[in-house]
Every structure is written in C-alpha cells, then in structure tokens.
Design a protein around this motif. Structure first.
Motif, short mmCIF file in Angstrom:
data_model
loop_
_atom_site.label_atom_id
_atom_site.label_comp_id
_atom_site.label_asym_id
_atom_site.label_seq_id
_atom_site.Cartn_x
_atom_site.Cartn_y
_atom_site.Cartn_z
N GLU A 1 0.45 -0.86 -0.24
CA GLU A 1 -0.18 0.28 0.04
C GLU A 1 0.85 1.23 -0.25
O GLU A 1 0.46 1.77 -0.33
N SER A 2 2.39 0.67 0.26
CA SER A 2 2.44 2.37 0.79
C SER A 2 4.79 2.43 -0.23
O SER A 2 4.77 1.09 -0.02
N TRP B 1 6.75 2.84 1.94
CA TRP B 1 7.24 2.22 3.28
C TRP B 1 6.91 1.31 3.37
O TRP B 1 8.13 -0.24 3.97
N ARG B 2 6.57 0.10 2.76
CA ARG B 2 5.90 -1.39 2.59
C ARG B 2 6.55 -1.98 1.48
O ARG B 2 6.73 -2.73 1.56
N ASP C 1 6.34 -5.65 12.58
CA ASP C 1 5.80 -4.62 12.39
C ASP C 1 4.67 -4.43 13.14
O ASP C 1 4.33 -3.66 13.91
N ARG C 2 4.10 -4.85 13.10
CA ARG C 2 2.00 -4.44 13.09
C ARG C 2 1.92 -5.60 14.33
O ARG C 2 2.63 -6.93 14.28
N PHE D 1 4.46 2.48 18.31
CA PHE D 1 3.75 3.41 17.42
C PHE D 1 3.14 4.80 18.66
O PHE D 1 2.68 5.59 17.88
N PRO E 1 -0.37 0.64 13.66
CA PRO E 1 -0.23 2.21 13.85
C PRO E 1 -0.88 2.61 13.52
O PRO E 1 -0.83 3.80 14.42
N ARG F 1 -1.47 5.91 17.14
CA ARG F 1 -1.06 7.35 16.42
C ARG F 1 -2.11 7.96 16.67
O ARG F 1 -1.31 9.47 16.58
N PHE G 1 -3.17 4.44 4.88
CA PHE G 1 -2.50 4.31 4.44
C PHE G 1 -2.30 4.35 2.77
O PHE G 1 -0.65 4.36 1.99
N HIS H 1 -1.07 10.05 9.28
CA HIS H 1 -0.50 8.85 9.44
C HIS H 1 0.31 7.98 8.91
O HIS H 1 1.41 7.32 9.19
N ASN H 2 0.13 8.38 7.62
CA ASN H 2 2.23 8.23 6.37
C ASN H 2 1.89 8.96 5.67
O ASN H 2 1.52 9.74 5.44
N ASP I 1 6.39 8.68 8.89
CA ASP I 1 7.15 7.17 7.94
C ASP I 1 8.63 7.39 7.77
O ASP I 1 9.70 7.24 7.91
N CYS J 1 9.46 5.86 11.04
CA CYS J 1 9.52 5.08 11.47
C CYS J 1 9.68 3.94 9.60
O CYS J 1 9.69 4.11 8.67
O1 GYE Z 1 3.57 3.90 8.28
C1 GYE Z 1 2.32 2.85 6.59
C2 GYE Z 1 1.95 1.76 5.66
O2 GYE Z 1 3.06 -0.69 9.94
C3 GYE Z 1 4.41 1.03 9.98
O3 GYE Z 1 2.43 0.95 7.16
C4 GYE Z 1 3.43 0.18 8.79
C5 GYE Z 1 2.73 1.30 8.00
C6 GYE Z 1 3.26 2.61 8.09
O4 GYE Z 1 1.46 1.66 5.27
O5 GYE Z 1 3.09 3.48 5.55
#
Ligand code: GYE
Length: 324
Positions: free
Chosen positions: A43-44, A46-47, A120-121, A139, A174, A178, A202, A229-230, A258, A278
């Motif tokens: 999704e991001s 970061w991921r 992570d989570r 978080f 997260p 957050r 995210f 949050h991101n 992030d 993060c």
């Molecule tokens: O901040 C976000 C990602 O779980 C820490 O998940 C992660 C979060 C992160 O999609 O960008």
C-alpha cells in the motif's frame, strides 16, 4: 602401538576430522532455514521498502524465504500461513494487516511446532504463547511525538487549533497507536480540536480523496493542522491542497509519519513541517531472530526499533539519502 600404525591412525583421524567438518557446513548449505513470510500488502512506499529489506536480508543471511503478499486481505494472510504450515517451514513471520482474527491460524502453527515472529504490526490476543516474539515500532510514541510537536508549535498563541487527521487502516496497530498516542498528549489542551478524522488505509489515493472531502466540508481557513498517519496519504493531500490554492506547510501545518525521502525533501522545502520516522528496514533483525530461534536460543518477547524525528532544525546535509 607400532609407530607406522600410529602414524596411519593419526592421518586417518585428521582426514576424518576435517572430512566431518566440511561435511557439516556442506550439509547446512544444502538445507538452509526455511522462512515463510506473509507480507500484508503493497500500500505504501514504506511497505515496498519493508518487503525489499526482508527479501534482501534473507538472501544475505542464507535463509530460504517463501514470501507471500496478501494485498491487504487478511484471508490471504491466513491462507499463506496455512500453506507455510503444510510445507513444514522452520519459522513463520508475518506482518498482520489488522490486530484481530489470528488466534485460530496461529494455534495451528503452534500445534505444528512452528515458531512465529510477528513483524511491524501487532496482534491482539489474550494468549501470548501463540507467537515466539514480536518486532516493531512504538506507534504510541510516534503519536505522542506528533502531539508534542503541536504543543510546541502553537505555544505562543491562545487560539483554538483545528486539526484534520488522516488515519491509517482501521484496527491496525500503527493506526491505533498514532491515534491514541496523539490524543494522550493533546487531550491535556482543550484548544486542540480534531475536527475531522478518517481512515485512509495508508494509501496516496485515499489521502487525495479524503482531503477533497475535507475541503468540501470546511473552508481552508478553518484548518490549522493536517496530521497524517503516513507519507503517502500526506502526498495525496498535498496535491489536493495545491489544486485548491492552499500553501501546504504555510497555510496548514503538516505532520507526517514514515520519513521517506520525498517527505524529507518536502520538509526541507517547508511544505511539510514535522516528520516522524518509522523504520521499514527490519529485515536483518528478522533474519537474526529466525536463526536464533531455530538454534533454540531464548529471544526477547517484544523488541522495538529505534526511530527519530525530523524538523526545521534538522541538519539535512548530515543525513544520508533514505533510499526509499
Ligand atoms: O507507517 C505505513 C504502512 O505498518 C508501520 O504501514 C507500518 C505502516 C507505515 O503502510 O506507511
């Protein structure tokens, strides 16, 4: 013993000793640790970096990884974990999309004698024997850091501060941390008001959509802060603000979590005002844990990753390119 026989026995012992030694390492190279890894999605930014870190670290550690991407569907994660159990992997690691719903499948892993590392989570369970250890970020601390920044940023004024919040995925650690950490701090100050808060998963596209919706409901002059949050959601929101003639970072104070390179660049340009790191580079630590667990070593139950913050006082020339 006749000296000749003694010499032959000695030579045989040396040959056997080294022979066995080489045999052992050959054997371990032939049967590396097998790690089943269920990643929650893509999704991001970061991921994507987190997935790269995991895959590269497995390669460097000589660990055979079976990597499955669940594309934001917890059912896919459950299927992946079941396939790892069927394959009899040595260790399972996974980043749970949401906190709830894992007890049954993790019970199956436990029954099969396969250790589980949560990355992570976190999961929400009353039975912590369902996993061997968990590695992730604090978080709640990230959320508190966002709140503390606002308290400092607005300390010279008495006026109400209206906050728009872009939340992460509902029921994910997260997003919960957050949200709650932030409120723990700002709730001490009644003038800080969250006037709008919605989950954006995210994702950049959701950041755009939600910001659009916010600007339909509120006049830009009513919004003092965007807490996102991101970074990806922040980028989406920034696009919409710019289209609406709002100067991000000037007309609206922006806090983002992030610390991707693009977000650091925005901070440097004054488009974003505060960036909370993060760290996605958990791969080497996951591999280290997997090895230690397979060797039967005791590992700590909960491990946190160190993180920092960036603001207008950051010496940008001193920080290395983030690489993602
Ligand atoms: O901040 C976000 C990602 O779980 C820490 O998940 C992660 C979060 C992160 O999609 O960008």
């Amino acid at each position: 013993m006749n000296p000749l026989v003694r010499a032959i026995v000695l030579i045989l012992c040396i040959v056997m000793f080294y022979g066995c030694g080489y045999g052992r390492s050959d054997e371990s190279e032939a049967s590396p640790i097998v790690l089943g890894y269920s990643q929650l999605g893509d999704e991001s930014t970061w991921r994507s970096q987190n997935s790269r870190s995991i895959i590269n670290a497995a390669d460097e550690a000589g660990i055979k990884i079976m990597f499955e991407n669940a594309m934001q569907d917890p059912d896919n994660q459950i299927k992946a974990i079941r396939s790892f159990i069927a394959y009899k992997v040595d260790v399972i690691a996974f980043s749970p999309l949401v906190e709830t719903g894992w007890d049954t499948v993790l019970g199956e892993a436990r029954a099969a004698g396969i250790p589980v590392i949560i990355v992570d989570r976190m999961i929400n369970t009353s039975d912590d024997s369902l996993y061997t250890c968990a590695l992730g970020s604090d978080f709640d601390l990230e959320g508190r850091r966002a709140g503390e920044f606002l308290v400092r940023e607005f300390e010279d004024s008495e006026k109400p501060v209206n906050i728009v919040e872009l939340g992460g995925t509902a029921d994910s650690t997260p997003a919960i941390g957050r949200y709650e950490g932030f409120r723990d701090v700002i709730s001490e100050y009644p003038r800080f008001r969250v006037i709008f808060s919605e989950d954006g998963d995210f994702m950049l596209s959701k950041g755009r959509e939600i910001m659009q919706q916010v600007l339909e409901e509120y006049d830009a002059t009513e919004i003092d802060v965007l807490y996102s949050h991101n970074d990806d959601m922040t980028f989406g929101a920034i696009e919409i603000m710019r289209d609406a003639g709002i100067r991000p970072g000037v007309d609206i104070v922006i806090i983002s979590v992030d610390a991707t390179q693009r977000s650091i660049n925005y901070l440097r340009e004054g488009v974003v005002n505060y960036v909370i790191e993060c760290n996605p580079n958990s791969g080497p630590r996951v591999m280290d844990l997997a090895k230690r667990i397979v060797l039967g070593e005791e590992v700590p139950k909960h491990l946190y990753i160190e993180e920092m913050v960036f603001d207008e006082y950051t010496d940008f020339d001193a920080i290395a390119d983030r690489g993602y």
